[in-house]
Design a protein around this motif. Structure first.
Motif, short mmCIF file in Angstrom:
data_model
loop_
_atom_site.label_atom_id
_atom_site.label_comp_id
_atom_site.label_asym_id
_atom_site.label_seq_id
_atom_site.Cartn_x
_atom_site.Cartn_y
_atom_site.Cartn_z
N THR A 122 -1.49 -3.53 -7.19
CA THR A 122 -2.67 -3.89 -7.93
C THR A 122 -3.83 -3.95 -6.95
O THR A 122 -3.75 -4.66 -5.95
N GLY A 144 4.18 0.53 -7.10
CA GLY A 144 2.92 0.11 -7.71
C GLY A 144 2.26 -1.01 -6.93
O GLY A 144 2.92 -1.91 -6.42
N ARG A 178 -1.86 -7.87 -12.56
CA ARG A 178 -3.23 -7.86 -13.08
C ARG A 178 -3.56 -9.12 -13.87
O ARG A 178 -4.65 -9.68 -13.70
N THR A 229 -0.32 3.79 -8.14
CA THR A 229 0.94 4.18 -7.52
C THR A 229 0.75 5.38 -6.61
O THR A 229 1.66 5.73 -5.87
N ASP A 275 2.63 -5.27 -10.00
CA ASP A 275 1.67 -5.31 -11.10
C ASP A 275 1.39 -6.77 -11.44
O ASP A 275 2.14 -7.41 -12.16
N ARG A 306 -4.15 -0.89 -11.45
CA ARG A 306 -2.78 -0.67 -10.99
C ARG A 306 -2.68 0.76 -10.50
O ARG A 306 -3.06 1.69 -11.20
#
Length: 118
Positions: free
Chosen positions: A57, A55, A99, A48, A97, A46
């Motif tokens: 991924t 953000g 993940r 930024t 995000d 992740r």
């Protein structure tokens, strides 16, 4: 078309790479070079930085050619219901995000996945 100055200022010769007019963009050679440096582990991270706090991924280390990465990128974006892109270096960026969802999807497709970073 740009101005005359833009047309005349294109790089023709570089001391690093020689004559730039003869530079061939061979996608197969680029794929071979990229695939040679991989260890077979797909890493999810992740990030930024450089995105004004938004953000994303990132998926890196996928042992596929660029032609094979395009449909994988589309499938991962669809799975997450989010936007994203495939970078020239073979890195996939998915907005947000995701993940956990990406990890399960990639493991289902037979990849070894590791969560990297924070």
């Amino acid at each position: 078309m740009g101005s005359l100055k833009d047309q005349l200022s294109s790089l023709v010769y570089s001391t690093d790479g020689g004559d730039q007019r003869k530079a061939d963009d061979d996608p197969a050679a680029a794929d071979d070079a990229r695939l040679a440096g991989l260890d077979g582990i797909v890493r999810l991270r992740r990030e930024t930085s450089g995105r004004k706090g938004k953000g994303v991924t990132t998926v890196s280390g996928v042992p596929l050619t660029m032609a094979e990465l395009k449909p994988l990128t589309q499938a991962l974006k669809k799975r997450c219901g989010s936007g994203g892109t495939l970078k020239d270096d073979g890195m996939i960026e998915i907005q947000g995000d995701h993940r956990d969802a990406l990890k399960t999807e990639l493991e289902k497709r037979g990849f070894t996945v590791k969560l990297a970073g924070g």
